[in-house]
Design a protein around this motif. Sequence first.
Motif, PDB file in Angstrom:
ATOM      1  N   GLU A   2       0.842  -1.193   0.000  1.00 48.08           N
ATOM      2  CA  GLU A   2       0.000   0.000   0.000  1.00 48.08           C
ATOM      3  C   GLU A   2       0.878   1.244   0.000  1.00 48.08           C
ATOM      4  O   GLU A   2       2.097   1.164   0.167  1.00 48.08           O
ATOM      5  CB  GLU A   2      -0.915   0.007   1.224  1.00 48.08           C
ATOM      6  N   ARG A   3       0.223   2.384  -0.184  1.00 47.48           N
ATOM      7  CA  ARG A   3       0.905   3.674  -0.198  1.00 47.48           C
ATOM      8  C   ARG A   3       0.274   4.557   0.871  1.00 47.48           C
ATOM      9  O   ARG A   3      -0.938   4.748   0.882  1.00 47.48           O
ATOM     10  CB  ARG A   3       0.768   4.316  -1.566  1.00 47.48           C
ATOM     11  N   SER A   5       0.046   8.314   2.419  1.00 46.83           N
ATOM     12  CA  SER A   5       0.283   9.742   2.219  1.00 46.83           C
ATOM     13  C   SER A   5      -0.095  10.415   3.526  1.00 46.83           C
ATOM     14  O   SER A   5      -1.256  10.329   3.958  1.00 46.83           O
ATOM     15  CB  SER A   5      -0.589  10.270   1.074  1.00 46.83           C
ATOM     16  N   GLY A  32       9.990   5.727  -0.300  1.00 40.13           N
ATOM     17  CA  GLY A  32       9.155   6.924  -0.405  1.00 40.13           C
ATOM     18  C   GLY A  32       9.966   8.174  -0.212  1.00 40.13           C
ATOM     19  O   GLY A  32      11.148   8.244  -0.545  1.00 40.13           O
ATOM     20  N   VAL A  45       5.347  10.349   2.099  1.00 41.52           N
ATOM     21  CA  VAL A  45       4.773   9.332   1.223  1.00 41.52           C
ATOM     22  C   VAL A  45       5.628   8.088   1.384  1.00 41.52           C
ATOM     23  O   VAL A  45       6.856   8.161   1.262  1.00 41.52           O
ATOM     24  CB  VAL A  45       4.751   9.795  -0.244  1.00 41.52           C
ATOM     25  N   GLU A  47       5.679   3.586   0.778  1.00 45.97           N
ATOM     26  CA  GLU A  47       5.057   2.372   0.258  1.00 45.97           C
ATOM     27  C   GLU A  47       5.672   1.149   0.916  1.00 45.97           C
ATOM     28  O   GLU A  47       6.874   1.111   1.173  1.00 45.97           O
ATOM     29  CB  GLU A  47       5.231   2.270  -1.260  1.00 45.97           C
ATOM     30  N   ALA A  79      -0.563   0.953  -3.826  1.00 47.13           N
ATOM     31  CA  ALA A  79       0.840   1.228  -4.152  1.00 47.13           C
ATOM     32  C   ALA A  79       0.983   1.467  -5.650  1.00 47.13           C
ATOM     33  O   ALA A  79       0.315   0.834  -6.455  1.00 47.13           O
ATOM     34  CB  ALA A  79       1.721   0.057  -3.722  1.00 47.13           C
ATOM     35  N   ARG A  80       1.865   2.399  -6.003  1.00 51.60           N
ATOM     36  CA  ARG A  80       2.156   2.680  -7.411  1.00 51.60           C
ATOM     37  C   ARG A  80       3.430   1.983  -7.877  1.00 51.60           C
ATOM     38  O   ARG A  80       3.695   1.902  -9.063  1.00 51.60           O
ATOM     39  CB  ARG A  80       2.329   4.190  -7.618  1.00 51.60           C
ATOM     40  N   SER A  81       4.242   1.583  -6.920  1.00 50.44           N
ATOM     41  CA  SER A  81       5.524   0.911  -7.201  1.00 50.44           C
ATOM     42  C   SER A  81       6.461   1.761  -8.048  1.00 50.44           C
ATOM     43  O   SER A  81       7.242   1.237  -8.837  1.00 50.44           O
ATOM     44  CB  SER A  81       5.277  -0.447  -7.871  1.00 50.44           C
TER      45      SER A  81
END
Length: 89
Positions: A2-3, A5, A32, A45, A47, A79-81
């Motif tokens: 997950e991410r 913020s 991050g 930020v 992850e 998550a954007r990885s």
Amino acid sequence: MERLSAWVHGNVQGVGFRWWTRSRALELGLVGYASNHADGRVHVVAEGPRPQLDALLNALRSGETPGRVDLVVEDFLAARSDLHSFVER
């Protein structure tokens, strides 16, 4: 994965807060960044796995940070990885 913020409000600039956050994130195996914003907040930020993200969030709220944290506003996203290390910006 997950991410997280997290917008950190308080006296968190010019006190080593980003460095401290980076150290905690690296200990937890997260990637991050922590960046200062013109309004005095720090945006964190990160992850990784949810338990490690929760641990970082708890650390941000622990009262053991440099400076003074008044409020942390968090959001969890997918998550954007696209992050590969943890850096100060």
